[in-house]
Design a protein around this motif. Sequence first.
Motif, PDB file in Angstrom:
ATOM      1  N   ARG A   1       0.846  -1.195   0.000  1.00 20.25           N
ATOM      2  CA  ARG A   1       0.000   0.000   0.000  1.00 20.25           C
ATOM      3  C   ARG A   1       0.881   1.245   0.000  1.00 20.25           C
ATOM      4  O   ARG A   1       1.985   1.240   0.553  1.00 20.25           O
ATOM      5  CB  ARG A   1      -0.897   0.018   1.237  1.00 20.25           C
ATOM      6  N   GLN A   2       0.389   2.322  -0.602  1.00 15.93           N
ATOM      7  CA  GLN A   2       1.195   3.541  -0.679  1.00 15.93           C
ATOM      8  C   GLN A   2       1.558   4.049   0.712  1.00 15.93           C
ATOM      9  O   GLN A   2       2.712   4.428   0.971  1.00 15.93           O
ATOM     10  CB  GLN A   2       0.448   4.633  -1.454  1.00 15.93           C
ATOM     11  N   ALA A   3       0.596   4.029   1.630  1.00 16.27           N
ATOM     12  CA  ALA A   3       0.870   4.517   2.984  1.00 16.27           C
ATOM     13  C   ALA A   3       1.940   3.668   3.658  1.00 16.27           C
ATOM     14  O   ALA A   3       2.820   4.199   4.353  1.00 16.27           O
ATOM     15  CB  ALA A   3      -0.414   4.511   3.807  1.00 16.27           C
ATOM     16  N   THR A   4       1.883   2.355   3.439  1.00 16.57           N
ATOM     17  CA  THR A   4       2.892   1.478   4.037  1.00 16.57           C
ATOM     18  C   THR A   4       4.265   1.759   3.443  1.00 16.57           C
ATOM     19  O   THR A   4       5.276   1.797   4.168  1.00 16.57           O
ATOM     20  CB  THR A   4       2.511   0.009   3.815  1.00 16.57           C
ATOM     21  N   LEU A   5       4.328   1.924   2.136  1.00 12.66           N
ATOM     22  CA  LEU A   5       5.602   2.187   1.494  1.00 12.66           C
ATOM     23  C   LEU A   5       6.205   3.515   1.969  1.00 12.66           C
ATOM     24  O   LEU A   5       7.419   3.635   2.130  1.00 12.66           O
ATOM     25  CB  LEU A   5       5.426   2.197  -0.028  1.00 12.66           C
ATOM     26  N   ILE A   6       5.353   4.512   2.214  1.00 12.76           N
ATOM     27  CA  ILE A   6       5.855   5.789   2.740  1.00 12.76           C
ATOM     28  C   ILE A   6       6.435   5.590   4.136  1.00 12.76           C
ATOM     29  O   ILE A   6       7.508   6.114   4.460  1.00 12.76           O
ATOM     30  CB  ILE A   6       4.736   6.841   2.732  1.00 12.76           C
ATOM     31  N   GLU A   7       5.751   4.797   4.969  1.00 13.36           N
ATOM     32  CA  GLU A   7       6.301   4.524   6.298  1.00 13.36           C
ATOM     33  C   GLU A   7       7.563   3.670   6.219  1.00 13.36           C
ATOM     34  O   GLU A   7       8.449   3.770   7.080  1.00 13.36           O
ATOM     35  CB  GLU A   7       5.251   3.854   7.182  1.00 13.36           C
ATOM     36  N   THR A   8       7.675   2.847   5.170  1.00 10.07           N
ATOM     37  CA  THR A   8       8.915   2.101   4.956  1.00 10.07           C
ATOM     38  C   THR A   8      10.066   3.071   4.713  1.00 10.07           C
ATOM     39  O   THR A   8      11.166   2.918   5.269  1.00 10.07           O
ATOM     40  CB  THR A   8       8.757   1.151   3.759  1.00 10.07           C
ATOM     41  N   GLY A   9       9.823   4.083   3.873  1.00  7.03           N
ATOM     42  CA  GLY A   9      10.854   5.091   3.628  1.00  7.03           C
ATOM     43  C   GLY A   9      11.182   5.888   4.875  1.00  7.03           C
ATOM     44  O   GLY A   9      12.352   6.187   5.150  1.00  7.03           O
ATOM     45  N   ASN A  10      10.153   6.234   5.647  1.00  3.48           N
ATOM     46  CA  ASN A  10      10.394   6.976   6.893  1.00  3.48           C
ATOM     47  C   ASN A  10      11.248   6.162   7.867  1.00  3.48           C
ATOM     48  O   ASN A  10      12.134   6.695   8.542  1.00  3.48           O
ATOM     49  CB  ASN A  10       9.058   7.345   7.547  1.00  3.48           C
ATOM     50  N   LEU A  11      10.953   4.858   7.937  1.00  2.40           N
ATOM     51  CA  LEU A  11      11.782   3.995   8.773  1.00  2.40           C
ATOM     52  C   LEU A  11      13.219   3.956   8.254  1.00  2.40           C
ATOM     53  O   LEU A  11      14.178   3.952   9.033  1.00  2.40           O
ATOM     54  CB  LEU A  11      11.189   2.581   8.813  1.00  2.40           C
ATOM     55  N   GLY A  12      13.366   3.964   6.915  1.00  3.32           N
ATOM     56  CA  GLY A  12      14.704   3.984   6.334  1.00  3.32           C
ATOM     57  C   GLY A  12      15.509   5.191   6.767  1.00  3.32           C
ATOM     58  O   GLY A  12      16.705   5.079   7.092  1.00  3.32           O
ATOM     59  N   PHE A  13      14.880   6.341   6.793  1.00  4.29           N
ATOM     60  CA  PHE A  13      15.578   7.549   7.258  1.00  4.29           C
ATOM     61  C   PHE A  13      16.099   7.361   8.681  1.00  4.29           C
ATOM     62  O   PHE A  13      17.235   7.709   9.001  1.00  4.29           O
ATOM     63  CB  PHE A  13      14.624   8.750   7.234  1.00  4.29           C
ATOM     64  N   LYS A  14      15.236   6.811   9.531  1.00  3.24           N
ATOM     65  CA  LYS A  14      15.616   6.713  10.946  1.00  3.24           C
ATOM     66  C   LYS A  14      16.682   5.637  11.159  1.00  3.24           C
ATOM     67  O   LYS A  14      17.596   5.814  11.972  1.00  3.24           O
ATOM     68  CB  LYS A  14      14.369   6.466  11.789  1.00  3.24           C
ATOM     69  N   GLU A  15      16.573   4.520  10.450  1.00  3.73           N
ATOM     70  CA  GLU A  15      17.621   3.505  10.552  1.00  3.73           C
ATOM     71  C   GLU A  15      18.972   4.091  10.111  1.00  3.73           C
ATOM     72  O   GLU A  15      20.001   3.883  10.771  1.00  3.73           O
ATOM     73  CB  GLU A  15      17.270   2.293   9.676  1.00  3.73           C
ATOM     74  N   TYR A  16      18.935   4.838   9.026  1.00  3.00           N
ATOM     75  CA  TYR A  16      20.175   5.417   8.498  1.00  3.00           C
ATOM     76  C   TYR A  16      20.756   6.434   9.484  1.00  3.00           C
ATOM     77  O   TYR A  16      21.945   6.413   9.800  1.00  3.00           O
ATOM     78  CB  TYR A  16      19.883   6.081   7.149  1.00  3.00           C
ATOM     79  N   ASP A  17      19.897   7.321   9.978  1.00  7.57           N
ATOM     80  CA  ASP A  17      20.369   8.368  10.896  1.00  7.57           C
ATOM     81  C   ASP A  17      20.874   7.786  12.209  1.00  7.57           C
ATOM     82  O   ASP A  17      21.740   8.387  12.866  1.00  7.57           O
ATOM     83  CB  ASP A  17      19.233   9.366  11.194  1.00  7.57           C
ATOM     84  N   CYS A  18      20.313   6.644  12.628  1.00  9.64           N
ATOM     85  CA  CYS A  18      20.714   6.046  13.901  1.00  9.64           C
ATOM     86  C   CYS A  18      21.912   5.110  13.760  1.00  9.64           C
ATOM     87  O   CYS A  18      22.260   4.404  14.722  1.00  9.64           O
ATOM     88  CB  CYS A  18      19.534   5.297  14.524  1.00  9.64           C
ATOM     89  N   GLY A  19      22.509   5.055  12.576  1.00  9.83           N
ATOM     90  CA  GLY A  19      23.739   4.296  12.399  1.00  9.83           C
ATOM     91  C   GLY A  19      23.604   3.019  11.622  1.00  9.83           C
ATOM     92  O   GLY A  19      24.616   2.436  11.198  1.00  9.83           O
ATOM     93  N   GLU A  20      22.362   2.530  11.408  1.00  9.98           N
ATOM     94  CA  GLU A  20      22.176   1.316  10.620  1.00  9.98           C
ATOM     95  C   GLU A  20      22.104   1.704   9.138  1.00  9.98           C
ATOM     96  O   GLU A  20      21.045   1.712   8.521  1.00  9.98           O
ATOM     97  CB  GLU A  20      20.898   0.594  11.069  1.00  9.98           C
ATOM     98  N   ARG A  21      23.261   2.038   8.568  1.00 11.25           N
ATOM     99  CA  ARG A  21      23.304   2.611   7.217  1.00 11.25           C
ATOM    100  C   ARG A  21      22.727   1.672   6.158  1.00 11.25           C
ATOM    101  O   ARG A  21      21.864   2.077   5.366  1.00 11.25           O
ATOM    102  CB  ARG A  21      24.743   2.974   6.844  1.00 11.25           C
ATOM    103  N   GLU A  22      23.170   0.440   6.114  1.00 10.37           N
ATOM    104  CA  GLU A  22      22.717  -0.466   5.064  1.00 10.37           C
ATOM    105  C   GLU A  22      21.238  -0.804   5.211  1.00 10.37           C
ATOM    106  O   GLU A  22      20.507  -0.863   4.239  1.00 10.37           O
ATOM    107  CB  GLU A  22      23.560  -1.750   5.079  1.00 10.37           C
ATOM    108  N   THR A  23      20.820  -1.005   6.455  1.00 11.75           N
ATOM    109  CA  THR A  23      19.389  -1.262   6.681  1.00 11.75           C
ATOM    110  C   THR A  23      18.556  -0.082   6.217  1.00 11.75           C
ATOM    111  O   THR A  23      17.515  -0.242   5.561  1.00 11.75           O
ATOM    112  CB  THR A  23      19.126  -1.539   8.175  1.00 11.75           C
ATOM    113  N   GLY A  24      19.013   1.120   6.550  1.00 10.46           N
ATOM    114  CA  GLY A  24      18.296   2.312   6.129  1.00 10.46           C
ATOM    115  C   GLY A  24      18.229   2.440   4.624  1.00 10.46           C
ATOM    116  O   GLY A  24      17.175   2.755   4.048  1.00 10.46           O
ATOM    117  N   LEU A  25      19.369   2.186   3.943  1.00  9.95           N
ATOM    118  CA  LEU A  25      19.382   2.272   2.481  1.00  9.95           C
ATOM    119  C   LEU A  25      18.459   1.228   1.867  1.00  9.95           C
ATOM    120  O   LEU A  25      17.768   1.500   0.871  1.00  9.95           O
ATOM    121  CB  LEU A  25      20.807   2.098   1.954  1.00  9.95           C
TER     122      LEU A  25
END
Length: 917
Positions: free
Chosen positions: A772-796
């Motif tokens: 779903r579009q809303a889920t995919l947007i939250e997937t991207g939002n989670l990616g930002f936070k994983e990346y910012d918190c140090g989990e670079r590959e997971t975030g990408l």
Amino acid sequence: MPPDLPQRDTRVYRWRFGAVEFDEARHELRVSGLPVEIEHKPLQVLALLLRHAGEVVTKEELFETVWAGRVTVDHVLATAIGKLRKALDAGGEGRIATVPRIGYRFDGPLERIAVGQRPGSELKLERGQPVPGREHFLLERALGHTLGSEVWLARHPRSRESRVFKFSLGGERLTAIKREATLMRVLRDTLGEREDFVRVLDWNFESDPCFLECEYGGESLPEWADSHDVLAGWPAPQRLAFFLQIAAAVDAAHGVGVLHKDIKPANVLVRRRQDGHWQACLTDFGNSRLLQPERLAELGITGLGLTLTGALPGDGSGTPLYLAPELVAGQPPTVRSDLYALGILLYQLLVGDLRRPMAPGWERDIDDPLLVEDITRATDGDPARRLGSVAELIDRLASLPRRREDAARRADAAEAALLARRALERTHARRPWIVATIAVLSIGLLASSLLWYRSERLRESATMQAARAEAVANFLSDDLLGALSPGGSGFERDPSMREVLELASTRVAERFSDDPATRGGVHAALGQAWRTLGDRERSIDHLRDAERYYARAFGASDALTLRTRYALVRTLAYSNTPQHIAEAHGLLAGTDAAAGQRLDDDDELALEAAYARGVFHFQQLQIEPALQAYRRADRLQRLLRPDDALTAVAIRESLADGALRQGDLTGAISQLRAMLADPLFDARRIGEGKAAGQRIMLARALRNLGRYDEALPLAQAAAATTERILGPDDYSTLVQLSTVASIHDYAGDCDRALEIARIVHGRMVARYGAQRQATLIETGNLGFKEYDCGERETGLDYLRQAERGLRERYGEDNVAAHSFRYALAKALADQGRYAEGLRMVDGLNVASLTAGDSTPGWEQRLRALRGRLLLQSGDVDAGRALLAEAVPALVALGSEDTADIGQLQALLSGDDRAPVE
């Protein structure tokens, strides 16, 4: 008798004390040799205090002399004194003493030098005398007189042509007629020649007596009403039509940025047109204000009589009967303060008494409840609760006949609904879940009843309406409550609201098989009920059925059928699957085509169309077209359904959300605070969930301003309320929790932000599916936070999933996909993965990025990112060429992060190894 300075002492002086010099002749104040920008009123106060140095000048004397002919309140004098003290304090001269409850006194030594002479009397104008400077016109009679200013009617002895001359000896009165000349030129050059404004023909501002020469606009409204006795004999519609002439002139002035500031009967002139009808003309713009002074340069007009800012301060002056409360409180004038005065004038015209104040109980004087409502909305003591513009008042008054018909139909429909309710009461339903279910259905059925009645092709009698309502009532009581009563099939299981709706949905066809109109209405009500419960798939099915049966009953192009299709567009857009978005797109285009020119009307169909278009674009994050549609929907909702809180809150929330997404944080906060303070949007009217939605948006705006301590508790409380009402896995709950996570992230609490983001993503996948579009947007939002918190590959990886899923399922131009793709490209550049980053940049386009974030400069941002990636991957010349073009443009825009600009400038200057994080 208060001091009358021109009679007591005809000389004018230059006053000196300490580092201060005040020249009465020039009306100029200097401190330490430098001119001080200050308004005329404080300087007139200073002149009076200086002439009575060492003496107490009472407040009454100051009011009478300085504000002659204008009503004021105490704060106006205090404001003027405050401005004077501020100016004098700059020169170390705190000379103005307050004498409590009496007045003010100027203390200390001073010197004066006579620099000129005023005439012993004011103007020495007499009837029959040639007009000074226009000798071929003779003065006929005085029309008005204030200190230093006179208004005369003059006539050419041969042609009998009339003119009005406004004379002034100088000071503020001269400024006023200069200002009027300027603003009348703005009106004429922008609007053209109009019958409802008095034309300015010429002026003399060089030699005494200075004057403004105007055409004769007729008698003042009070004189005309007294001498012709016409107004008293007019019926209400004729008085209303006359008022609309005045309102149209005010609205036209507002349209070009001119506030009148002194609307009252004396400033309306009335003359007879060539066709024999009376024409109202708006006059006396000497106290007016130009909201956009920069337009003077565009029009090539010299700003005579205007301050450097082109706007006069809100000095609280005006005529008491027409003075809006906020002006008395010292706030600046606005279009709503002009609207307030117009509302008073409307009341007076309708009661036929131009001197009657709007005292408590005034409503009893107006026998039309719709007019009472209109006057109330124009004159509310709180400007935020008034109508937004004079144009809105005009629209409401012009549509009175249709509004009266609507009111009558609502009364008929309410009577029909009463029959339904009485039938339901006979079933003696006791259970709260049954009552709640019936309430949900009844609301929709009442609305459907109204729609049936308003169909242009089917105007049924009240008897038929009552019969139809009784049929609906029987459906609810027999088919539903009968099945759920003791001995019925549903009683033993104590069913939920959802099960009651299930039962209702299965019985529609057999109960109303021969009545497509009623069947359409029941399907529409069920569609609304399922949407309220969050089941959009069921809602869509019922709305499709409603549209089909309405088309069968009334025709495919009937307004009711088209409005149902627009409701279906909204529900499809909210569902947000690729198939539903595609269906909504085609349905919206087809419905618009079927509606045709009706979309330009100000009616219910146009409102539904604008509302649907706003939802459709907003759900795809196409913010600017969404806002254009929502603005039209907002105007129509205020005009057509001013008390429809649920529609109003949905539209205005979206307007605030759009302002927020476009970076207009101040505008968004202002809109949201206004909504939270508006009784129309009280939680008891719109529900706690809707109120929580407003608070979550306010939290987002505060977050973006960096006010995390204010934003976080607001967002947490809103999310908790929504979770309590709708459950932990509801879409609204999850979106609000995502906002809570983002506030933690912005505030630097990475661990808490990531924890909540993972919860939101997991629940979204479980409830709505990963694609779903809303889920995919939250997937991207989670990616930002994983990346910012140090989990670079997971975030990408999450960012790639979001970008790819949105693009593949929702189209290459999906706005959210482009936003994530751009972020992914920057992150890859930071990681030194330049080739992969360049592939990401190749798939980006400016239009989609701008649709998601309207901040200007996306073309240059893309050019800069590409240049950075090229340079750092070894193609130095091509990279620097792009950066050399993009970086200065981004610096000029001033919308980029300082660190980003610094990094790009370092690369451009030759440091190919400049740090990237």
